[in-house]
Design an enzyme around this catalytic site. Sequence first.
Site, mmCIF file in Angstrom:
data_model
loop_
_atom_site.group_PDB
_atom_site.id
_atom_site.type_symbol
_atom_site.label_atom_id
_atom_site.label_comp_id
_atom_site.label_asym_id
_atom_site.label_seq_id
_atom_site.Cartn_x
_atom_site.Cartn_y
_atom_site.Cartn_z
ATOM 1 N N ASP A 122 35.438 37.423 10.524
ATOM 2 C CA ASP A 122 35.257 37.092 11.932
ATOM 3 C C ASP A 122 33.890 36.432 12.154
ATOM 4 O O ASP A 122 32.876 36.919 11.643
ATOM 5 C CB ASP A 122 35.341 38.393 12.739
ATOM 6 C CG ASP A 122 35.407 38.156 14.232
ATOM 7 O OD1 ASP A 122 36.388 37.553 14.688
ATOM 8 O OD2 ASP A 122 34.484 38.578 14.950
ATOM 9 N N GLU A 170 36.637 32.521 9.505
ATOM 10 C CA GLU A 170 36.822 32.017 10.864
ATOM 11 C C GLU A 170 35.492 31.351 11.204
ATOM 12 O O GLU A 170 34.530 32.005 11.584
ATOM 13 C CB GLU A 170 37.101 33.133 11.870
ATOM 14 C CG GLU A 170 37.401 32.553 13.246
ATOM 15 C CD GLU A 170 36.749 33.256 14.420
ATOM 16 O OE1 GLU A 170 37.149 32.965 15.549
ATOM 17 O OE2 GLU A 170 35.835 34.085 14.232
#
Length: 543
Positions: free
Chosen positions: A224, A283
């Site tokens: 993330d 990401e």
Amino acid sequence: MTQDLAHSVRPSAEARAQAEGWWRSAVIYQVYVRSFADSDGDGIGDLRGIRERLPYLAELGVDALWLTPFYASPQADGGYDVADYRAVDPLFGQLSDADDLVREAHRLGLRVIVDIVPNHTSDQHVWFRAALAGEPEGAARARYHFRPGRGAGGELPPNDWESVFGGPAWTRTTGPDGTPGEWYLHLFAPEQPDLNWDNPEVRAEFESVLRFWLDLGVDGFRIDVAHGMVKAPGLPDIGRTEQAKLIGAQVLPFFDQDGVHEIHRGWRQLLDSYAGERIGVAEAWAPTPERLALYVRPDELHQAFNFQFLTCAWGAGPMREVIDQSLAATLSVGAPTTWVLSNHDVVRHTTRYGGGEQGLRRARAAALLMLALPGSAYVYQGEELGLPEVVDLPDEVRQDPAFFRGDGQEGTRDGCRVPLPWSGGAAPYGFGPGGSWLPQPAAWAQLSVEAQSGDPRSTLELYRSALVLRRELPGLGDGEMRWLEAPEGVLALSRPGFVCTLNTLGDEVTMPVPGRPVLATAALEFAGGTVRIPSDSCVWWAV
Ligand code: GLC
């Protein structure tokens, strides 16, 4: 046209599990845990619910699943605010459920990737509680970014950075006696304080967390905000407002700093120290495909989501340009491109492409295009059902923190997170024995897995056929492609033994038959060596 193919032989679980470089061609299914399947009737999806539905994913023909965060969390941002990285939130089950899920997935030949959230913790994490209780300048605060405020009384934030979710990226602390104190940095919600990655303790802790899940057997991590962990030295002002969007590619002192690569290199070494090709997928929102490719250099991560493709407008010109740029950039570092059309942060692509009949036609066509391109692809749960964005959720059911924090984001992320319809004529459509945490539209009865299964015109059967063919046709997955001559508005790409044609126009086009049709998103008409390809449609040809 190829439904018979959909039921042909699949490689055994063992054969798939052993495939070397599996991630270079893998189709990975994103499970948004709270919205996939609910086993206990609290209206929130859970790990046991996923385990019960694994046969569906195996039959769909994906290679792996990515689970969004299911760790202990106050759920201020759908679990992307982690309070304990080694515990399962009771909402989703317990650690033994995670263990069971990974084992059962492996038995079915599916790999499992879990989310890791290293940019920030929850404000309920023990470290942050200790930081708040600790002294300014103290060791507990050094794990985060604490700073005195500006202005005579420290009443102004330390710099002008804005939160991705809207408002300032700083919140002021209050001492036990009520006096205002230092400020702390949070690129996202105030409940998500940013960690200080210059602190060796932070690095060591995350290595230990990675090992914890690798030891449990996971096949990798979706990282993330992989572009956010390192901030420019001195935390300099930006000098303007309207700075960061979640879905954006601006150059900013807190995103895509060169220093993040060293962290990812270290993580790669850790991943490589485990057997079985465990992977890291970034990401990362980078300003250009070239900057993005840096994340997938040979000694860094395996994959990085291609958000340029996701945000590309419908049309032969823009799509071809993005595909070319992406392939060139990843090829330059020897990595595969990782295609993605939807995820839990963006408006579903049926709706992005115009909604209604047209949006669905284009979404189906885009899926076939994506699955024909060289590299790996991600499928966001529900896109295989052609689900549209739910655009009319009442305000009182919304949970996206961006919705409540003003205008930083549009705050529409709940609309792509509505629980899946599995079966039956009434909500929650088999999602679970109770209700569903977000209301499902009445029209979803027709879109359920049950309603679409066996219907050759359905989007679900289209995905199933495409995924079977992707395994069977040796030219698909990792490898090379080249463009063929095609009429204006049409893309024609060639791979060994294979051609894919995409008509992006609002009208049908007539072109020479390029091969034997094996899969199409709409009915074709043949006449004397030519074929009429309907508007907004995609065809796969064997040659
Ligand atoms: C990522 C997640 C998003 C989350 C944010 C903060 O972008 O995909 O859902 O809100 O990080 O963790």
